[in-house]
Design a protein around this motif. Structure first.
Motif, short mmCIF file in Angstrom:
data_model
loop_
_atom_site.label_atom_id
_atom_site.label_comp_id
_atom_site.label_asym_id
_atom_site.label_seq_id
_atom_site.Cartn_x
_atom_site.Cartn_y
_atom_site.Cartn_z
N ARG A 1 0.84 -1.21 0.00
CA ARG A 1 0.00 0.00 0.00
C ARG A 1 0.87 1.25 0.00
O ARG A 1 0.61 2.20 -0.75
N ARG A 2 1.90 1.25 0.82
CA ARG A 2 2.80 2.41 0.89
C ARG A 2 3.48 2.65 -0.45
O ARG A 2 3.57 3.79 -0.92
N ALA A 3 3.94 1.59 -1.10
CA ALA A 3 4.60 1.72 -2.40
C ALA A 3 3.63 2.26 -3.45
O ALA A 3 4.00 3.10 -4.27
N ARG A 4 2.40 1.78 -3.44
CA ARG A 4 1.40 2.25 -4.40
C ARG A 4 1.08 3.72 -4.15
O ARG A 4 0.93 4.49 -5.09
N GLU A 5 0.97 4.11 -2.87
CA GLU A 5 0.70 5.51 -2.55
C GLU A 5 1.86 6.40 -3.00
O GLU A 5 1.64 7.48 -3.56
N ASN A 6 3.09 5.95 -2.76
CA ASN A 6 4.26 6.73 -3.18
C ASN A 6 4.34 6.85 -4.69
O ASN A 6 4.69 7.92 -5.21
N ALA A 7 4.02 5.78 -5.41
CA ALA A 7 4.03 5.82 -6.87
C ALA A 7 2.97 6.79 -7.38
O ALA A 7 3.21 7.56 -8.31
N ALA A 8 1.79 6.77 -6.76
CA ALA A 8 0.72 7.68 -7.16
C ALA A 8 1.12 9.12 -6.87
O ALA A 8 0.91 10.02 -7.69
N ARG A 9 1.72 9.34 -5.72
CA ARG A 9 2.17 10.68 -5.34
C ARG A 9 3.21 11.20 -6.32
O ARG A 9 3.16 12.34 -6.75
N ALA A 10 4.16 10.33 -6.69
CA ALA A 10 5.22 10.72 -7.62
C ALA A 10 4.64 11.05 -8.99
O ALA A 10 5.07 12.00 -9.64
N SER A 11 3.66 10.26 -9.43
CA SER A 11 3.09 10.53 -10.76
C SER A 11 2.26 11.82 -10.74
O SER A 11 2.22 12.53 -11.73
#
Length: 82
Positions: A67-77
């Motif tokens: 979940r953390r990795a998906r949130e960080n990827a979404a934030r970065a995009s």
């Protein structure tokens, strides 16, 4: 048995208290289909799994990391889009 909304007591949910989830439990909990899980797993976009006998399980920690990795990827995009 009295309903939780009447008694004010929180209902115990065994899946929430689990240390590991089956693929089906993980998918239901995160509102994704098992088909999507198995499609994205080879791409490294799903959490780390482990086997116990023939069962495939996902630890609570692996689910949280995912979940953390998906949130960080979404934030970065989103930050890349102006």
């Amino acid at each position: 048995m009295a309903r939780p909304e009447v008694t004010g007591r929180k209902q115990f949910n065994a899946v929430d208290a689990a240390d590991a989830y089956s693929v089906e439990e993980f998918c239901a909990r995160h509102r994704i289909s098992p088909q999507l899980f198995y499609k994205l797993k080879p791409q490294g976009l799903m959490p780390v799994t482990f086997n116990v006998g023939t069962r495939v399980l996902i630890s609570r920690e692996a689910a949280a990391d995912w979940r953390r990795a998906r949130e960080n990827a979404a934030r970065a995009s989103h930050q890349g889009v102006s």
